[in-house]
Write an enzyme that holds these catalytic residues in place. Structure first.
Site, PDB file in Angstrom:
ATOM      1  N   HIS A 131       0.851  -1.186   0.000  1.00 34.69           N
ATOM      2  CA  HIS A 131       0.000   0.000   0.000  1.00 34.69           C
ATOM      3  C   HIS A 131       0.884   1.233   0.000  1.00 34.69           C
ATOM      4  CE1 HIS A 131      -3.985  -1.602   0.063  1.00 34.69           C
ATOM      5  NE2 HIS A 131      -3.614  -2.524   0.946  1.00 34.69           N
ATOM      6  N   ASP A 161      -0.296   7.045  -3.579  1.00 30.43           N
ATOM      7  CA  ASP A 161      -1.484   6.712  -4.371  1.00 30.43           C
ATOM      8  C   ASP A 161      -1.854   7.816  -5.371  1.00 30.43           C
ATOM      9  OD1 ASP A 161      -1.800   4.317  -3.143  1.00 30.43           O
ATOM     10  OD2 ASP A 161      -3.466   4.899  -1.863  1.00 30.43           O
TER      11      ASP A 161
HETATM   12  C1  LIG Z   1      -3.613  -3.917  -4.290  1.00 28.91           C
HETATM   13  C2  LIG Z   1      -3.145  -5.333  -4.575  1.00 28.91           C
HETATM   14  C3  LIG Z   1      -1.985  -5.652  -3.652  1.00 28.91           C
HETATM   15  C4  LIG Z   1      -4.341  -6.251  -4.263  1.00 28.91           C
HETATM   16  O1  LIG Z   1      -3.958  -7.552  -4.463  1.00 28.91           O
HETATM   17  P1  LIG Z   1      -5.032  -8.663  -4.825  1.00 28.91           P
HETATM   18  O2  LIG Z   1      -6.319  -8.372  -4.145  1.00 28.91           O
HETATM   19  O3  LIG Z   1      -4.407  -9.982  -4.526  1.00 28.91           O
HETATM   20  O4  LIG Z   1      -5.314  -8.417  -6.388  1.00 28.91           O
HETATM   21  P2  LIG Z   1      -4.411  -8.728  -7.680  1.00 28.91           P
HETATM   22  O5  LIG Z   1      -4.078  -7.454  -8.341  1.00 28.91           O
HETATM   23  O6  LIG Z   1      -3.266  -9.636  -7.365  1.00 28.91           O
HETATM   24  O7  LIG Z   1      -5.441  -9.500  -8.581  1.00 28.91           O
HETATM   25  C5  LIG Z   1      -6.699  -9.012  -8.872  1.00 28.91           C
HETATM   26  C6  LIG Z   1      -7.648 -10.179  -8.904  1.00 28.91           C
HETATM   27  O8  LIG Z   1      -8.929  -9.718  -9.235  1.00 28.91           O
HETATM   28  C7  LIG Z   1      -9.406 -10.407 -10.371  1.00 28.91           C
HETATM   29  N1  LIG Z   1     -10.273  -9.513 -11.118  1.00 28.91           N
HETATM   30  C8  LIG Z   1     -10.091  -8.208 -11.324  1.00 28.91           C
HETATM   31  N2  LIG Z   1     -11.093  -7.684 -12.027  1.00 28.91           N
HETATM   32  C9  LIG Z   1     -11.945  -8.686 -12.296  1.00 28.91           C
HETATM   33  C10 LIG Z   1     -13.175  -8.787 -12.985  1.00 28.91           C
HETATM   34  N3  LIG Z   1     -13.742  -7.749 -13.548  1.00 28.91           N
HETATM   35  N4  LIG Z   1     -13.770  -9.994 -13.050  1.00 28.91           N
HETATM   36  C11 LIG Z   1     -13.210 -11.063 -12.447  1.00 28.91           C
HETATM   37  N5  LIG Z   1     -12.041 -11.013 -11.775  1.00 28.91           N
HETATM   38  C12 LIG Z   1     -11.426  -9.860 -11.696  1.00 28.91           C
HETATM   39  C13 LIG Z   1      -8.140 -10.792 -11.113  1.00 28.91           C
HETATM   40  O9  LIG Z   1      -8.367 -11.845 -11.982  1.00 28.91           O
HETATM   41  C14 LIG Z   1      -7.241 -11.177  -9.946  1.00 28.91           C
HETATM   42  O10 LIG Z   1      -7.563 -12.467  -9.451  1.00 28.91           O
HETATM   43  P3  LIG Z   1      -6.662 -13.757  -9.803  1.00 28.91           P
HETATM   44  O11 LIG Z   1      -6.712 -13.835 -11.278  1.00 28.91           O
HETATM   45  O12 LIG Z   1      -7.401 -14.851  -9.109  1.00 28.91           O
HETATM   46  O13 LIG Z   1      -5.291 -13.480  -9.253  1.00 28.91           O
HETATM   47  C15 LIG Z   1      -2.743  -5.507  -6.051  1.00 28.91           C
HETATM   48  O14 LIG Z   1      -3.885  -5.344  -6.872  1.00 28.91           O
HETATM   49  C16 LIG Z   1      -1.683  -4.527  -6.506  1.00 28.91           C
HETATM   50  O15 LIG Z   1      -0.506  -4.599  -6.130  1.00 28.91           O
HETATM   51  N6  LIG Z   1      -2.115  -3.564  -7.327  1.00 28.91           N
HETATM   52  C17 LIG Z   1      -1.252  -2.519  -7.874  1.00 28.91           C
HETATM   53  C18 LIG Z   1      -0.876  -1.512  -6.808  1.00 28.91           C
HETATM   54  C19 LIG Z   1      -2.005  -0.980  -5.994  1.00 28.91           C
HETATM   55  O16 LIG Z   1      -3.086  -0.677  -6.515  1.00 28.91           O
HETATM   56  N7  LIG Z   1      -1.764  -0.890  -4.671  1.00 28.91           N
HETATM   57  C20 LIG Z   1      -2.731  -0.394  -3.716  1.00 28.91           C
HETATM   58  C21 LIG Z   1      -2.904   1.049  -3.860  1.00 28.91           C
HETATM   59  S1  LIG Z   1      -4.156   1.636  -2.812  1.00 28.91           S
HETATM   60  C22 LIG Z   1      -3.414   2.030  -1.363  1.00 28.91           C
HETATM   61  O17 LIG Z   1      -2.269   2.097  -1.238  1.00 28.91           O
HETATM   62  C23 LIG Z   1      -4.286   2.337  -0.226  1.00 28.91           C
HETATM   63  O18 LIG Z   1      -5.497   2.277  -0.364  1.00 28.91           O
HETATM   64  O19 LIG Z   1      -3.707   2.626   0.830  1.00 28.91           O
END
Ligand SMILES: CC(C)(COP(=O)(O)OP(=O)(O)OC[C@H]1O[C@@H](n2cnc3c(N)ncnc32)[C@H](O)[C@@H]1OP(=O)(O)O)[C@@H](O)C(=O)NCCC(=O)NCCSC(=O)C(=O)O
Length: 373
Positions: A131, A161
């Site tokens: 995060h 962010d």
């Molecule tokens: C935030 C995260 C750590 C969250 O991790 P996770 O919840 O494990 O998500 P992931 O990104 O690894 O994977 C997303 C999963 O959602 C699924 N997914 C996404 N969209 C869809 C739709 N529309 N339909 C079906 N499935 C979906 C996708 O297939 C993945 O599942 P699987 O296919 O089963 O894997 C990561 O998304 C990430 O590093 N994102 C980039 C950086 C970021 O946004 N960081 C947070 C900033 S906010 C912050 O800092 C704050 O709020 O404070």
């Protein structure tokens, strides 16, 4: 101009995959300036979302199951009609779904593929969760924030962010749109919040390496110096003092009627000077001090709450805040003078996707099967 939108980005179409703070903020910065943004959520999530979410303003939204082959095919069709995709997953997730850059460039090589992550697309941390606070820690920036002797204190999640993440991705999109004018090709943007937060601190790399900038909370702009700090007033409110230059300092001191102050150019006297200022500022209320400094160059301002900010005469005069869907919020920035601005409205659910390449029949079929929401 398409979709009745106005602003410098009218005619630019953006597909925003739903994510946490930085992705939606990037989409908002583009929508605010006229881009047509279609937010693609999970099917269930789209019906649970409040339509008044500030970062969704001006956007259209749909739910699409990207884990089904039909959902992926539909997404590719949308991408064929888009200029930009904002993708917010861990590296590798989009590729696994079949909507990675190569998959989408195969159907639209002009597509700009904006990837928003904390760590970037490669490197030892790339695949781990994080995060804002983690990203700004690894950027080195968090170590510089806070008061002397206190813990490193994150400025909420603005730095990673929003400033280093979403805004930087929106900037990357503009760079890629500009570059596409020359090459006709869409590029992949690797917007990492670690990089974005680091570059916002570019100025300080010189200061730190030359020894000019010392430990956290001991410097000119990090509450080390008494002439750049906040002070409590008689009514428990605060003033922000930024009287850095000698002429502005002189204006402040004269308006306060102070004489015989400790020397602000001698760091050894900073504690005594701070104590003296604190004592003086506590003698009057914030409103009384506002009157004292009103219209002057003293560089002293009231620390306003967010609701007070919207009502401040300066912000009212410039129309800086507005109400959208019943929520007070900042108007788009920056202002492009002479270019009509986009009207702001809450997000709307898009039911007719024919403009994005899906016929009514195709959309109905996907809806019946729970793939489109
Ligand atoms: C935030 C995260 C750590 C969250 O991790 P996770 O919840 O494990 O998500 P992931 O990104 O690894 O994977 C997303 C999963 O959602 C699924 N997914 C996404 N969209 C869809 C739709 N529309 N339909 C079906 N499935 C979906 C996708 O297939 C993945 O599942 P699987 O296919 O089963 O894997 C990561 O998304 C990430 O590093 N994102 C980039 C950086 C970021 O946004 N960081 C947070 C900033 S906010 C912050 O800092 C704050 O709020 O404070």
């Amino acid at each position: 101009m398409t979709d009745g939108r106005r602003g410098p980005l009218a005619g630019v179409r953006v597909l925003e995959l739903a994510g946490l703070a930085p992705g939606p903020f990037a989409g908002m910065m583009l929508a605010d300036h006229g881009a047509e943004v279609l937010r693609v959520d999970r099917v269930k999530a789209v019906s649970d979302r409040p339509r008044t979410d500030v970062m969704d303003r001006g956007k259209h939204s749909i739910g699409l199951d990207l884990k089904s082959p039909e959902g992926v095919a539909a997404f590719k069709e949308l991408a064929r009609h888009a200029d930009v995709v904002i993708e917010v997953f861990r590296p590798g997730v989009a590729e696994r779904l079949g909507i990675g850059p190569d998959d989408l460039h195969a159907v639209n090589d002009r597509l700009i593929y904006g990837r928003m992550t904390g760590w970037g697309q490669d490197g030892p941390l790339a695949s781990t969760a994080g995060h804002d606070i983690d990203y700004i820690a690894i950027s080195g920036v968090l170590s510089m924030l806070g008061r002397e002797g206190g813990k490193p204190t994150p400025p909420i999640n603005i730095l990673g962010d929003f400033a280093g993440g979403g805004l930087m991705l929106a900037y990357g999109v503009l760079l890629a749109l500009f570059e596409r004018e020359r090459t006709g090709k869409g590029r992949v943007i690797d917007a990492a919040m670690v990089d974005g937060a680091s570059i916002l601190f570019a100025m300080f790399y010189q200061g730190v390496q030359s020894g000019f900038w010392g430990p956290r909370g001991t410097n000119l702009l990090d509450t080390g110096a008494p002439q750049y700090d906040t002070y409590e007033t008689a009514d428990g409110e605060y003033l922000a003092v930024g009287s850095l230059e000698p002429q502005f300092w002189k204006a402040m001191v004269e308006l306060m009627g102070l004489t015989d102050l400790p020397d602000r150019d001698d760091r050894a006297q900073w504690p005594a000077l701070r104590a003296r200022l604190a004592e003086e500022f506590r003698k009057r209320t914030r409103a009384e001090w506002e009157k004292v400094f009103d219209g002057s160059d003293a560089c002293v301002s009231p620390v306003l709450s967010m609701s007070e900010a919207a009502a401040h005469p300066h912000n009212v005069a410039r129309d800086s805040f507005t109400e959208v869907g019943g929520l007070v919020q900042p108007r788009p920035a920056p202002r492009l003078l002479g270019v009509p601005a986009q009207d702001l409205s809450p997000a709307t659910r898009l039911t007719d996707l024919s403009g994005w390449g899906l016929t009514r029949e195709e959309a109905d079929r996907l809806r019946e099967r729970g793939i489109l929401g």
